[in-house]
Design a protein around this motif. Structure first.
Motif, mmCIF file in Angstrom:
data_model
loop_
_atom_site.group_PDB
_atom_site.id
_atom_site.type_symbol
_atom_site.label_atom_id
_atom_site.label_comp_id
_atom_site.label_asym_id
_atom_site.label_seq_id
_atom_site.Cartn_x
_atom_site.Cartn_y
_atom_site.Cartn_z
ATOM 1 N N ASP A 19 27.648 15.309 -4.675
ATOM 2 C CA ASP A 19 27.418 14.435 -3.591
ATOM 3 C C ASP A 19 27.005 15.248 -2.361
ATOM 4 O OD1 ASP A 19 27.993 11.725 -4.536
ATOM 5 O OD2 ASP A 19 29.954 12.511 -4.348
ATOM 6 N N ALA A 20 25.736 15.069 -1.815
ATOM 7 C CA ALA A 20 25.065 15.677 -0.721
ATOM 8 C C ALA A 20 24.217 15.184 -0.232
ATOM 9 C CB ALA A 20 24.997 17.100 -1.291
ATOM 10 N N LYS A 21 23.807 15.298 1.248
ATOM 11 C CA LYS A 21 22.673 14.872 1.575
ATOM 12 C C LYS A 21 21.740 15.978 2.286
ATOM 13 C CE LYS A 21 23.893 9.967 2.384
ATOM 14 N NZ LYS A 21 23.895 8.828 3.320
ATOM 15 N N LYS A 22 20.460 16.017 2.115
ATOM 16 C CA LYS A 22 19.572 16.959 2.672
ATOM 17 C C LYS A 22 18.594 16.310 3.475
ATOM 18 C CE LYS A 22 20.248 20.741 -0.768
ATOM 19 N NZ LYS A 22 19.676 21.524 -1.545
ATOM 20 N N GLU A 23 18.161 16.934 4.661
ATOM 21 C CA GLU A 23 17.158 16.615 5.444
ATOM 22 C C GLU A 23 15.747 16.947 4.941
ATOM 23 O OE1 GLU A 23 15.593 16.957 9.856
ATOM 24 O OE2 GLU A 23 17.691 17.148 9.521
ATOM 25 N N ASN A 28 11.397 14.103 7.622
ATOM 26 C CA ASN A 28 12.612 13.655 8.687
ATOM 27 C C ASN A 28 13.347 12.579 7.977
ATOM 28 O OD1 ASN A 28 14.311 14.148 10.657
ATOM 29 N ND2 ASN A 28 13.381 12.745 11.998
ATOM 30 N N VAL A 29 13.619 12.322 6.725
ATOM 31 C CA VAL A 29 14.235 11.454 6.199
ATOM 32 C C VAL A 29 15.395 12.015 5.044
ATOM 33 C CG1 VAL A 29 12.705 9.710 5.883
ATOM 34 C CG2 VAL A 29 12.905 11.199 4.013
ATOM 35 N N GLU A 30 16.494 11.640 5.025
ATOM 36 C CA GLU A 30 17.634 12.143 4.206
ATOM 37 C C GLU A 30 17.459 11.648 2.902
ATOM 38 O OE1 GLU A 30 21.268 10.804 5.858
ATOM 39 O OE2 GLU A 30 21.346 12.671 7.335
ATOM 40 N N ILE A 31 17.473 12.683 1.878
ATOM 41 C CA ILE A 31 17.499 12.352 0.588
ATOM 42 C C ILE A 31 18.902 12.643 0.018
ATOM 43 C CG2 ILE A 31 16.321 13.170 -1.628
ATOM 44 C CD1 ILE A 31 14.496 11.684 0.288
ATOM 45 N N ASP A 363 18.913 4.826 -4.456
ATOM 46 C CA ASP A 363 17.887 4.524 -3.875
ATOM 47 C C ASP A 363 16.475 4.888 -4.515
ATOM 48 O OD1 ASP A 363 15.918 3.847 -1.900
ATOM 49 O OD2 ASP A 363 17.283 4.547 -0.130
ATOM 50 N N GLY A 364 15.888 3.822 -4.795
ATOM 51 C CA GLY A 364 14.563 4.136 -5.479
ATOM 52 C C GLY A 364 13.499 5.098 -4.903
ATOM 53 N N ASP A 365 13.857 4.808 -3.558
ATOM 54 C CA ASP A 365 12.900 5.818 -2.592
ATOM 55 C C ASP A 365 13.064 7.046 -2.615
ATOM 56 O OD1 ASP A 365 11.667 3.232 -1.604
ATOM 57 O OD2 ASP A 365 12.804 3.033 -0.046
ATOM 58 N N HIS A 366 14.306 7.738 -3.298
ATOM 59 C CA HIS A 366 14.565 8.810 -3.336
ATOM 60 C C HIS A 366 14.170 9.611 -4.645
ATOM 61 C CE1 HIS A 366 18.249 8.394 -0.418
ATOM 62 N NE2 HIS A 366 16.879 8.233 0.281
ATOM 63 N N LEU A 367 13.425 8.812 -5.378
ATOM 64 C CA LEU A 367 12.832 9.479 -6.569
ATOM 65 C C LEU A 367 11.481 9.629 -6.460
ATOM 66 C CD1 LEU A 367 14.703 7.296 -9.253
ATOM 67 C CD2 LEU A 367 15.261 9.164 -8.443
ATOM 68 N N VAL A 389 7.207 17.011 -6.930
ATOM 69 C CA VAL A 389 7.475 17.525 -5.888
ATOM 70 C C VAL A 389 8.831 16.891 -4.951
ATOM 71 C CG1 VAL A 389 6.886 18.725 -3.510
ATOM 72 C CG2 VAL A 389 5.072 18.108 -5.525
ATOM 73 N N PRO A 390 9.769 17.771 -4.649
ATOM 74 C CA PRO A 390 11.006 17.184 -4.301
ATOM 75 C C PRO A 390 10.625 16.740 -2.914
ATOM 76 C CG PRO A 390 11.584 19.259 -5.216
ATOM 77 C CD PRO A 390 10.030 19.091 -5.281
ATOM 78 N N LYS A 391 11.171 15.701 -2.656
ATOM 79 C CA LYS A 391 10.986 15.261 -1.326
ATOM 80 C C LYS A 391 11.561 16.073 -0.044
ATOM 81 C CE LYS A 391 10.072 10.155 -2.706
ATOM 82 N NZ LYS A 391 10.285 8.922 -2.136
ATOM 83 N N GLN A 392 12.475 16.988 -0.489
ATOM 84 C CA GLN A 392 12.917 17.740 0.464
ATOM 85 C C GLN A 392 12.059 19.022 0.789
ATOM 86 O OE1 GLN A 392 14.244 16.911 -2.626
ATOM 87 N NE2 GLN A 392 16.555 17.267 -2.680
#
Length: 649
Positions: A19-23, A28-31, A363-367, A389-392
């Protein structure tokens, strides 16, 4: 045909570890990095067909941890369990045409020796022989009174063609395979059987057997790749695809009475599927367009294209019809989301969702959606690839990357959803799924370019992919590894042995490491393909053995300098367990970090959820430690000692 040797790695669940969240610096969104348990709550459920009255749909799903059968209303609703196996996976075939009995298949924990079973209420009956006999379902008769199947019960090397009467479950042999042929379809009146004989891994000879006269007629004129597709509903014609005289496969019509042929359809890519629905109302065509399926359904009488519903950011990948052709099951998905099944009424235009495979907690937006790119290899050849490409990732937050190599030889990385890729990308790894020379889908010239050249130019294509990645401004060019399964696992080991300084880590998932042994120990039911395989790879029983030994990583383990993880199923009939045992033993002698993950109850691919959790969480931990460097031993300057940095510190 090349992809018959070792299937493309297709693992149908998704995974994660913490469990983690990265910016996301760029947006500027959290993934969220989802836990592996959350990913495992994704379901791989797919439809096997309508019941006789079209009120229900048979579903195969792994929601229990392994594959079992379920039913659901054709208008959507809860999945009701039909089987509850907790050991071997069960895969649905279909309902019976006129009642609620069910056909399904099951093997021995991945040994690929399939049996066909019938479920009638709570009663289960095995319909094909039990001991060391492989049986494959080949379709229902048009009248629904019997079904066809292939079986090697007479001779383990050859699959004969049988018909089973469902009134008393008696079987009769329709075609006795004594010439190493492969079955390619049969006319409804049983008069004609299509047969194929591989010449090499691209070229296949096509024959039509008249079962009344026992006369066999060769259909193709020239050396080419010919694939049987379907007989016409009136039984007068036969359709096949061929690349004769061209780069890509097109559709030909063959008149069964006079032997004349005509081209009826051609596209800019391979047409890899063409058939008529049961009563001939619709004609269905599939095209492999730049590693994605394109579907076309035409109403035969009017010649008009059938219009299906549209789905936002998704596409229909395949379609199957009810026996009366009034309903269809649509498979709908995208590279960023699991494929789901929908029932569709062709008259009312109503659609009903049957499965919802994405876990609500994700959240499908994180894929991530795939992007098709192309890069130049060492000799200027253009190599297609699928890029994630990772969203991070951003210029200020560069990420490590992996070159992903498909199975085969001759497979293809495609634009469909791949849960393993999404899992790794979700945790900050870019993926470049290369379609190196020798991959299917890009013309026969490209396909043949790796023949008897494995571990050389195909490897250089992968290295060029690594170089392309290193040039991208969001990639950390000092942290690029290579990963693959089957033939892709071979490429991983080829990279670590023949180009040991190119990649920083290797992930070998049941990869071939000794071609001499693999080619000598292929399953007996591949007899019809063996000579074609030897044409491409070389015959291990001849002087070719010298070259095969030279391209086998097992004999060059002393060159490995980078960390390696190996994953293997003990029941694998294609790549034997000893392959992985020996490569691990050999690399360990170098003092190189090696991890080995073995599953006693898996074959060529991991299908049980608990094993998938262990397998792919092990890969992520390995990559975090040795590619990201989050757990590597470093030198404590004060004490002049090596200490391990905790990955979570």
């Amino acid at each position: 045909m090349k992809n018959v040797l070792i299937t493309i790695l297709a693992i149908a669940t998704m995974f994660s570890c913490k469990d983690a969240k990265k910016e996301n610096v760029a947006e500027n969104v959290e993934i969220e990095e989802y836990t592996i348990e959350q990913f495992m709550d994704n379901e791989n459920a797919f439809a096997n067909g309508f019941s006789a009255d079209k009120s229900k749909v048979l579903i195969t799903s792994n929601r229990s941890g392994i594959y079992n059968m379920y039913t659901t209303p054709a208008t959507g609703g809860e999945l009701k369990p039909v089987t509850a196996s907790d050991s071997a996976s069960i895969f649905g075939i279909s309902y019976f045409p006129e009642d609620d009995r069910i056909l399904y298949r099951m093997d021995g924990n991945g040994d690929e020796i399939y049996k066909i079973f019938m479920m009638d209420g709570d009663k289960v009956t095995r319909l094909t022989p039990e001991t060391n006999v492989r049986a494959l379902f080949r379709g229902w008769a048009k009248d629904g009174k019997s079904f066809f199947y292939g079986s090697n019960e007479r001779d383990s090397k050859y699959m004969d063609h049988y018909e089973m009467d469902i009134s008393d479950f008696s079987s009769k042999m329709i075609y006795k395979n004594e010439d190493g042929m492969d079955f390619g379809g049969m006319s409804e009146d049983r008069k004609y059987v299509a047969l194929i004989k591989p010449v090499n891994t691209n070229d296949v000879d096509l024959f039509i057997l008249n079962t009344e006269t026992n006369e066999r007629t060769k259909v193709n004129d020239n050396l080419s790749n010919n694939s049987p597709q379907d007989f016409s509903p009136d039984g007068k014609s036969f359709y096949f695809t061929t690349d004769d005289g061209g780069e890509f496969s097109y559709v030909m019509k063959y008149d069964l009475e006079n032997g004349t042929k005509e081209k009826i359809m051609e596209k800019d890519w391979d047409i890899n599927g063409f058939y008529f629905t049961r009563n001939g109302k619709y004609r269905v065509t599939f095209t492999n367009a730049d590693a994605a399926n394109e579907l076309e359904v035409v109403e035969v009488a009017s010649g008009e294209n059938v219009t299906f519903p549209t789905f936002e950011n998704k596409k229909i990948n395949s379609v199957s019809f009810s026996r009366d052709e009034s309903m269809a099951i649509l498979s709908v998905g995208g590279s960023h989301t699991p494929t789901d099944s929908y029932a569709y009424d062709l008259s009312t235009k109503e659609q009903y969702r049957l499965t919802d495979n994405l876990n609500d907690e994700i959240d499908g937006d994180h894929l991530v959606s795939a992007e098709v790119i192309r890069y130049e290899s060492f000799d200027g050849l253009e190599i297609p690839a699928i890029y994630y490409v990772p969203k991070q990732a951003s210029v200020t937050n560069k990420v490590p990357a992996l070159v992903w190599v498909h199975g085969g030889p001759g497979g293809q990385s495609r634009q469909g959803f791949n849960s393993t890729i999404q899992y790794l990308v979700n945790h900050g790894y870019a993926i470049l799924a290369v379609n190196n020379r020798g991959s299917s889908g890009y013309g026969k010239t490209f396909f043949k370019m790796d023949d008897q050249n494995h571990g050389d130019k195909d490897l250089k294509d992968c290295i060029a992919g690594k170089d392309w990645l290193a040039q991208q401004d969001v990639i950390d060019g000092e942290k690029i590894g290579i990963l693959g399964g089957s033939y892709g696992g071979y490429m991983t080991m080829a990279a670590l042995t023949y180009a040991p300084e190119e990649f920083d880590v290797g992930v070998n998932i049941f990869g071939v490491t000794n071609w001499l042994r693999t080619l000598k120990s292929i399953p007996p039911w591949w007899e019809s393909f063996k000579e074609a395989l030897y044409t491409e790879m070389g015959d291990p029983n001849t002087a070719d053995s010298i070259r095969l030994r030279a391209i086998s990583p097992l004999f060059h383990t002393q060159n490995v300098t980078k960390p390696l993880i190996v994953l293997q199923g003990a029941q694998d009939p294609r790549v034997l367990k000893v392959e992985s045992d020996e490569i691990v033993e050999g690399v360990k002698k170098n003092g190189v970090p090696v991890e080995y993950v073995l599953f006693e109850d898996e074959g060529h691919g991991f299908v049980k959820k608990e094993n998938q959790i262990k397998a792919y969480s092990s890969i992520l931990k390995f990559l975090d430690k040795y590619l990201k460097g989050e757990g590597l031993e470093v030198m404590d300057e004060k004490n002049n000692e090596s200490v391990e940095i905790d990955a979570d510190s």
